[in-house]
Design an enzyme around this catalytic site. Structure first.
Site, mmCIF file in Angstrom:
data_model
loop_
_atom_site.group_PDB
_atom_site.id
_atom_site.type_symbol
_atom_site.label_atom_id
_atom_site.label_comp_id
_atom_site.label_asym_id
_atom_site.label_seq_id
_atom_site.Cartn_x
_atom_site.Cartn_y
_atom_site.Cartn_z
ATOM 1 N N ARG A 233 -8.441 15.312 2.539
ATOM 2 C CA ARG A 233 -7.213 15.808 3.195
ATOM 3 C C ARG A 233 -6.056 15.889 2.211
ATOM 4 O O ARG A 233 -5.252 16.816 2.243
ATOM 5 C CB ARG A 233 -6.819 14.899 4.369
ATOM 6 C CG ARG A 233 -7.584 15.159 5.646
ATOM 7 C CD ARG A 233 -6.884 14.553 6.852
ATOM 8 N NE ARG A 233 -6.672 13.110 6.736
ATOM 9 C CZ ARG A 233 -7.611 12.197 6.888
ATOM 10 N NH1 ARG A 233 -8.848 12.556 7.148
ATOM 11 N NH2 ARG A 233 -7.346 10.910 6.765
ATOM 12 N N HIS B 220 -10.592 2.871 -1.210
ATOM 13 C CA HIS B 220 -10.798 2.481 0.185
ATOM 14 C C HIS B 220 -11.607 1.186 0.196
ATOM 15 O O HIS B 220 -12.601 1.061 0.909
ATOM 16 C CB HIS B 220 -11.489 3.602 0.979
ATOM 17 C CG HIS B 220 -10.804 3.904 2.269
ATOM 18 N ND1 HIS B 220 -11.460 4.206 3.428
ATOM 19 C CD2 HIS B 220 -9.494 3.925 2.598
ATOM 20 C CE1 HIS B 220 -10.591 4.426 4.410
ATOM 21 N NE2 HIS B 220 -9.385 4.253 3.920
ATOM 22 N N ASN B 221 -11.158 0.236 -0.620
ATOM 23 C CA ASN B 221 -11.909 -1.000 -0.833
ATOM 24 C C ASN B 221 -11.974 -1.881 0.408
ATOM 25 O O ASN B 221 -13.043 -2.326 0.806
ATOM 26 C CB ASN B 221 -11.266 -1.827 -1.954
ATOM 27 C CG ASN B 221 -11.116 -1.025 -3.231
ATOM 28 O OD1 ASN B 221 -11.840 -0.065 -3.441
ATOM 29 N ND2 ASN B 221 -10.179 -1.421 -4.084
ATOM 30 N N GLU C 148 -4.077 4.728 12.823
ATOM 31 C CA GLU C 148 -4.593 5.421 11.646
ATOM 32 C C GLU C 148 -5.796 6.268 12.003
ATOM 33 O O GLU C 148 -6.740 6.397 11.226
ATOM 34 C CB GLU C 148 -4.908 4.409 10.534
ATOM 35 C CG GLU C 148 -3.649 3.738 10.043
ATOM 36 C CD GLU C 148 -3.824 2.952 8.749
ATOM 37 O OE1 GLU C 148 -4.955 2.838 8.277
ATOM 38 O OE2 GLU C 148 -2.801 2.488 8.243
ATOM 39 N N LYS D 233 -7.057 13.973 -7.137
ATOM 40 C CA LYS D 233 -6.572 12.588 -7.063
ATOM 41 C C LYS D 233 -7.748 11.658 -6.800
ATOM 42 O O LYS D 233 -8.760 12.064 -6.252
ATOM 43 C CB LYS D 233 -5.531 12.428 -5.954
ATOM 44 C CG LYS D 233 -4.797 11.076 -6.040
ATOM 45 C CD LYS D 233 -3.528 11.041 -5.197
ATOM 46 C CE LYS D 233 -3.823 10.756 -3.747
ATOM 47 N NZ LYS D 233 -2.610 10.348 -3.016
ATOM 48 N N HIS E 47 0.822 -1.206 0.000
ATOM 49 C CA HIS E 47 0.000 0.000 0.000
ATOM 50 C C HIS E 47 0.862 1.265 0.000
ATOM 51 O O HIS E 47 0.571 2.225 -0.702
ATOM 52 C CB HIS E 47 -0.895 -0.033 1.237
ATOM 53 C CG HIS E 47 -1.938 1.042 1.258
ATOM 54 N ND1 HIS E 47 -3.126 0.925 0.602
ATOM 55 C CD2 HIS E 47 -1.953 2.249 1.854
ATOM 56 C CE1 HIS E 47 -3.845 2.016 0.795
ATOM 57 N NE2 HIS E 47 -3.150 2.844 1.551
ATOM 58 N N GLN F 171 -8.199 9.261 12.241
ATOM 59 C CA GLN F 171 -8.474 10.178 11.138
ATOM 60 C C GLN F 171 -8.266 11.630 11.532
ATOM 61 O O GLN F 171 -8.069 11.948 12.704
ATOM 62 C CB GLN F 171 -9.925 9.985 10.692
ATOM 63 C CG GLN F 171 -10.211 8.601 10.165
ATOM 64 C CD GLN F 171 -9.558 8.374 8.827
ATOM 65 O OE1 GLN F 171 -9.858 9.054 7.861
ATOM 66 N NE2 GLN F 171 -8.636 7.430 8.763
ATOM 67 N N GLN G 263 -11.633 2.546 11.345
ATOM 68 C CA GLN G 263 -11.582 3.897 11.899
ATOM 69 C C GLN G 263 -12.950 4.559 11.777
ATOM 70 O O GLN G 263 -13.669 4.291 10.844
ATOM 71 C CB GLN G 263 -10.573 4.754 11.118
ATOM 72 C CG GLN G 263 -9.268 4.075 10.832
ATOM 73 C CD GLN G 263 -8.955 4.074 9.344
ATOM 74 O OE1 GLN G 263 -9.406 4.932 8.616
ATOM 75 N NE2 GLN G 263 -8.176 3.114 8.915
ATOM 76 N N ASP H 93 -0.722 15.005 5.226
ATOM 77 C CA ASP H 93 -1.796 14.424 6.022
ATOM 78 C C ASP H 93 -1.374 13.064 6.547
ATOM 79 O O ASP H 93 -0.488 12.420 6.003
ATOM 80 C CB ASP H 93 -3.080 14.361 5.182
ATOM 81 C CG ASP H 93 -3.372 12.984 4.659
ATOM 82 O OD1 ASP H 93 -4.169 12.276 5.292
ATOM 83 O OD2 ASP H 93 -2.810 12.612 3.615
ATOM 84 N N ASN I 238 -3.587 5.879 -7.218
ATOM 85 C CA ASN I 238 -3.147 4.839 -6.295
ATOM 86 C C ASN I 238 -3.398 3.449 -6.860
ATOM 87 O O ASN I 238 -4.095 3.272 -7.862
ATOM 88 C CB ASN I 238 -3.726 5.096 -4.894
ATOM 89 C CG ASN I 238 -4.809 4.156 -4.466
ATOM 90 O OD1 ASN I 238 -5.790 3.923 -5.162
ATOM 91 N ND2 ASN I 238 -4.645 3.589 -3.300
#
Lengths: 734, 83
Positions: A110, A89-90, A306, A85, A43, A308, A234, A262, A525
C-alpha cells in the site's frame, strides 16, 4: 481509571502528558489521549531515532522524494521513477506468524501504490532463532506462508531477500518487507492535504476492532503477558487490496485526486493527522460515515483500529461522483467522511458531536524528540582475540558449513513465492540480487536486502557500513549501479543507553558508506523494543539497495556457466574469522572483530565489476559474504535449476587453511571468465587498481580445492549440492 | 474403553476480520438470495476418540481443538460430545 493507570495503558509518560495538556490548554479526553498515544508512540513519532536519522544522506540528483512520505522515489530515466521502501512487521509476526507477515507485505505494498506506482517486486529479510526450537519452525513456516499468500494473491513477484538464523532471534523474529513499484516520474502522488473545503474520502475495507493499539504494541517489549495482547492481530485480505490497488491507480489517472495516504499503523488517526499536518491544514471527519464491520464501535475504537486495506484520500471539490463511481466499479466502499478545513485542527465528530479536537501539528510535528543517553556497552571490552583450534578434517567442516541454515539453499522458502508473475524476472531468488526487466525500455532494475547482526553487535559502526557495502556489492555483482537505498533498523529498547549507542554508531556507519557510494537513503523505518523478557536481539540494520542496469541483457548471474572458464578472485583475502559464520557454526562463538571495511577499496571493486559486466567479459560473479571464499566457490557450482559444474581450485596462504577458506574479508567477488577474455579482464583490473588472483578453472563433476599444494577438499558436486539444497527442509522436518 | 464421537466447530473470534465470510455475504447479495446482514464462516470437525467416559473424551478433544484444530490467537472453538 486513575491518571497513572491510564497513562501506563497508553504508553505515555507523565512529562508527555503534561506536554499534551500544555498544547491543548486543557486536559485531553479519552479519545484525544488515544490519538496522542499512537501518534507519539515510538513507531509513529520516531522520538528516539529522529535526532540520529537526520545524519543520513537523503538527497541526490536522482532523488524525487526522500524520507517523510509513504515511500522514497528515485528517477530511473526513460520518464520513469522507482518507488520503494522496506518496513518491519516484527511484533505482529511474533504473535501470529501467518497474518503478521502477510499484513506486513500488504502494508508495504500500500505504501508503494499510494505514491502512484504499480508494485512490480517484493523482497523480504527474515531472521529467526535456530530451527532446533519447535517454536521457530512454526514461526518460519508461518511467516513464509503468510508472505507467499499475500504477494502471490496480489500478483507481485517475490524476488527473495535474505534469511538468517541466530540464537538472538529466538522468540523475537525479524520480518522486514520490501516493495518496489514503477511510476511515471511526473505522476507521483503525495499525502499532503490541500484546498479548504475539498472532500475527504475513506476507501477500501470496513473498519473493525482489529489491531487497536498495534502501534503502541510495536513500541513495547514483550513479556509473558504477550498472550493478552493477542486480540490486536489483524487479518489481511489480499484480494481486496488488489481491487484497492487497481481503483487507486485508476483514480490517479484522472486529475480528481489531491492527496492520498494509506491507513497503516494507527489507522484513521495517523492518516488524517499526517495529511493535515503536511498541508498545514485542518481536517474534519464524521465517524458515523466511516464504513464499519460491526455495530456499536466507540469513537476510540474507530479512530485507533488498524483494519487492513484502507486508504484516506482528498479529492477535488465537485469531483465526488467521479471518485465514487471508480470505487463502485471495483466493488469497494468509498465514503465521504469529512472535509479539509483551514483551522489546522483534526476535528472528530460522532453523530455531529465533537469527540476530539486536536491540532494536527501537535500530533505529527510537535511530538517529543529525545536525545536519549548513550553508553558504549561493556561487552565490547570483553571482546577477545580469537584463538582457535584448527579443524582436523577440513572437508567435513566444509560440508558442515554448506548445511548451515544461514548458508544453505533457501529454495524451500522462495519456491513458495511466485517469483515469475508479471514475467519480468531475469535474475531469480538465490542470485546476488533480484533483477527485473522494465518493460518498454532496454533497462532492468536490481535490488537486494542485506544486514549482519553479528557484525553490528561486535562493532555497530562497521556493521552499519558493511550492510550498505554488501548490498551495493550485490548490486554490482549483477552488473548494476546503485541509485537509492532504504533501511530498516531493528534494535532493542532505546531507553537503554547501550542500545542507543549501538543505534547511533550503526547510523554513522550507514551514513559514511552511503556517502562514499553515492547512494542516498530515501526512506525506511525503525523498529525498536525488539526484546522478549528483557533479552534483546543483536542490533540488526537491514539495508535495501536498488540499482539500474541500462542494458538488461548484460545482467550477470552468480553461478559457473561454461566448462574451462578461469576462476578469479577479485580483492585480497586476510585471515578475518572474527564474527564469522565459521566461528559460530564450528567453534560455537561470536566474538572477535568483524572484518574490516575500506570504503575506497570497496568502491574500486564495485566499479571494476560493473565495467567487466558491461563489457561482457565474465560468465559469473558472486559476492563473498557469510562463510567466505569456501562457501562462495560452492554456491558458484550450483545453478538454480539443479544444474551443477565442478571446479579445480588452488589456494595459497602463509597461514591457516580454515582461514583462507572461511575468512569473511570484505570487498571480494568470485568470478568466472572465459579464457578469451582473460587478458582484457586483467588489463581492466590493473586500470581500476583491483587485485585479482587466478585461483582455478571450471569444469568436471567434482570440486577439488588444494591449499598450499595439499588436497583439502575433493567431493562430487552433486553430493555437495544435496547437502546444501536439503538442509533447511531437514531442519524443519526433524 | 468405548468409542465416543465428538464434534468441534472452530470460528474466528468475533472481532477478527473474516474476509471469506464477507465474500460469501457479498455473493449472496449479488445473487439476490435474501437480505443477509452478515456471514461468519468456520470449520467443522468430527472426531471419534477412544475414552473411558464422556468427560474424558471431552478433555481429550478440547486439548486437540486447542492445540491442533484451532489457532488460539485468532479463533475460538466449541466442543460437543455425542451421546
Amino acid at each position: 481509571m486513575r491518571l497513572e493507570e491510564s497513562l501506563a495503558a497508553h504508553n505515555l509518560t507523565r512529562e508527555e502528558y503534561d506536554a499534551i495538556v500544555g498544547k491543548l490548554g486543557r486536559e485531553p479526553n479519552e479519545n484525544e489521549l488515544g490519538l496522542f498515544s499512537v501518534m507519539w508512540s515510538e513507531h509513529c513519532s520516531y522520538k528516539s531515532s529522529r535526532v540520529h536519522l537526520k545524519r543520513l544522506p537523503t538527497r541526490g540528483p536522482r532523488v524525487l522524494q526522500g524520507p517523510g512520505e509513504n515511500a522514497g522515489v528515485v528517477d530511473i530515466g526513460h520518464g520513469l521513477a522507482a518507488v520503494f521502501k522496506v518496513e518491519s512487521h516484527n511484533h505482529p509476526s511474533f504473535i501470529e506468524p501467518f497474518q503478521g507477515a502477510a499484513t506486513g507485505v500488504g502494508g508495504i505494498i500500500r505504501d508503494i501504490f499510494t505514491m502512484g506506482a504499480r508494485p512490480v517486486a517484493l523482497m523480504n529479510s527474515l531472521r529467526f532463532g535456530p530451527l532446533t526450537v519447535p517454536k521457530n519452525r512454526r514461526l518460519l513456516s508461518g511467516c513464509v506462508a503468510g508472505i507467499a499468500s499475500y504477494g502471490n494473491s496480489m500478483g507481485i513477484p517475490t524476488l527473495g531477500g535474505e534469511v538468517v538464523f541466530e540464537d538472538c532471534y529466538n522468540l523475537n523474529p525479524l520480518v522486514n518487507a520490501f516493495c518496489l513499484g514503477l511510476a511515471s516520474k511526473d505522476r507521483i502522488f503525495l499525502a499532503k492535504a490541500e484546498g479548504e473545503g475539498n472532500p475527504v474520502f475513506y476507501v477500501g475495507a470496513k473498519t473493525g476492532k482489529d489491531g487497536i493499539h498495534g502501534a503502541t504494541m510495536a513500541s513495547a517489549e514483550f513479556d509473558e503477558a504477550a498472550e493478552e495482547k493477542r486480540p490486536t492481530v489483524q487479518v489481511g485480505d489480499p484480494f481486496l487490496e488488489k481491487l484497492l490497488l487497481e481503483a487507486c491507480l485508476e483514480l490517479m489517472a484522472t486529475d480528481a485526486l489531491v492527496a492520498i495516504q494509506d491507513m497503516g499503523a494507527a489507522g484513521l488517526t495517523c492518516s488524517t493527522a499526517e495529511m493535515g499536518a503536511r498541508g498545514g491544514l485542518g481536517i474534519e471527519i464524521e465517524l458515523n460515515r466511516v464504513p464499519q464491520r460491526e455495530a456499536g464501535m466507540t469513537p476510540y475504537e474507530i479512530l485507533l483500529s488498524e483494519s487492513q486495506e484502507r486508504m484516506l484520500l482528498v479529492a477535488k471539490a465537485g469531483r465526488e461522483a467521479e471518485v465514487e463511481a471508480i470505487f463502485k466499479k471495483w466493488d469497494l466502499d468509498a465514503a465521504a467522511i469529512g472535509k479539509v478545513t483551514g483551522d489546522g485542527l483534526l476535528r472528530v465528530l460522532a453523530a455531529g458531536k465533537t469527540v476530539a479536537e486536536v491540532p494536527n501539528r501537535a500530533l505529527v510535528d510537535e511530538g517529543p524528540v529525545y536525545e536519549r543517553p548513550m553508553k558504549r556497552p561493556a561487552y565490547l571490552d570483553a571482546v577477545a582475540a580469537v584463538e582457535l583450534p584448527e579443524p582436523t578434517d577440513l572437508e567435513e567442516t566444509f560440508v558442515r558449513m554448506l548445511a548451515s541454515h544461514t548458508i544453505a539453499s533457501k529454495h524451500w522458502i522462495f519456491e513458495q513465492y511466485d517469483h515469475m508473475v508479471q514475467s519480468n524476472t531475469i535474475v531469480m531468488p538465490g542470485g546476488d540480487a533480484g533483477v527485473i526487466r522494465v518493460k518498454g525500455t532496454p533497462m532492468a532494475l536490481a535490488m537486494c536486502l542485506d544486514g549482519n547482526g553479528r557484525y553490528t553487535y561486535l562493532d555497530p559502526y562497521l556493521g552499519g557500513a558493511t550492510a550498505v557495502a554488501e548490498a551495493c556489492r550485490n548490486i554490482a555483482a549483477v552488473g548494476a549501479t546503485p541509485v537509492g537505498a532504504t533501511n530498516c533498523l531493528n534494535f532493542g529498547n532505546p531507553e537503554k543507553p547501550e542500545i542507543m549507542w549501538q543505534f547511533a554508531r550503526a547510523v554513522d556507519g550507514i551514513r559514511d558508506a552511503c556517502e562514499r557510494f553515492d547512494v542516498p537513503i530515501t526512506g525506511g523505518n525503525v523498529s525498536f523494543y525488539n526484546e522478549t523478557e528483557g533479552k534483546g536481539i543483536y542490533p540488526t540494520p537491514v539495508v535495501g539497495v536498488v540499482g539500474i542496469l541500462e542494458d538488461a541483457t548484460k545482467r550477470v548471474r552468480h553461478y559457473f556457466r561454461t566448462d574451462g572458464d578461469i576462476v578469479y578472485l577479485m580483492g585480497n583475502t586476510d585471515e578475518e574469522l572474527g564474527a564469522s559464520e565459521y566461528l559460530k557454526l564450528v567453534h560455537g562463538r561470536n566474538d572477535g572483530s568483524p572484518p574490516r571495511l575500506d570504503l575506497d577499496t570497496e568502491a574500486a571493486l564495485q566499479s571494476f565489476t560493473r565495467e567487466v559486466a558491461s563489457r561482457g567479459l565474465m560468465h559469473s560473479a558472486h559476492d563473498l559474504s557469510d562463510g567466505g571464499l569456501g562457501v562462495a566457490i560452492a554456491e558458484s557450482l550450483f545453478g538454480p535449476l539443479g544444474e551443477t559444474m565442478g571446479a579445480s581450485i588452488a589456494l595459497e596462504t602463509p597461514r591457516r587453511a580454515d582461514g583462507v577458506l572461511f575468512s569473511e574479508t570484505q570487498s571480494r567477488i568470485l568470478t568466472s571468465v572465459p579464457s578469451a577474455s582473460a587478458d582484457a579482464f586483467l588489463a581492466l583490473a590493473e586500470e581500476h587498481g583491483v587485485p585479482v588472483k587466478r585461483i582455478g578453472v571450471t569444469g568436471g563433476d567434482t570440486l577439488e580445492i588444494r591449499v598450499n599444494g595439499t588436497s583439502a577438499i575433493s567431493k562430487n558436486v552433486d553430493d555437495l549440492r544435496e547437502v546444501w539444497w536439503n538442509a533447511i527442509e531437514k531442519g524443519l522436518l526433524r | 474403553m468405548t468409542l465416543i464421537k465428538a464434534n468441534v466447530v472452530v470460528q474466528l473470534k468475533s472481532a477478527v476480520h473474516d474476509p471469506q465470510g464477507e465474500t460469501i455475504r457479498h455473493a449472496l447479495e449479488q445473487l439476490e438470495l435474501g437480505q443477509v446482514e452478515s456471514v461468519r464462516q468456520g470449520k467443522f470437525f468430527e472426531l471419534t476418540v477412544e475414552a473411558s467416559s464422556k468427560e474424558e473424551a471431552e478433555k481429550i478433544v478440547r486439548e486437540i481443538a486447542l492445540r491442533v484444530l484451532s489457532n488460539p490467537v485468532l479463533e475460538v472453538f466449541q466442543v460437543e460430545i455425542e451421546s
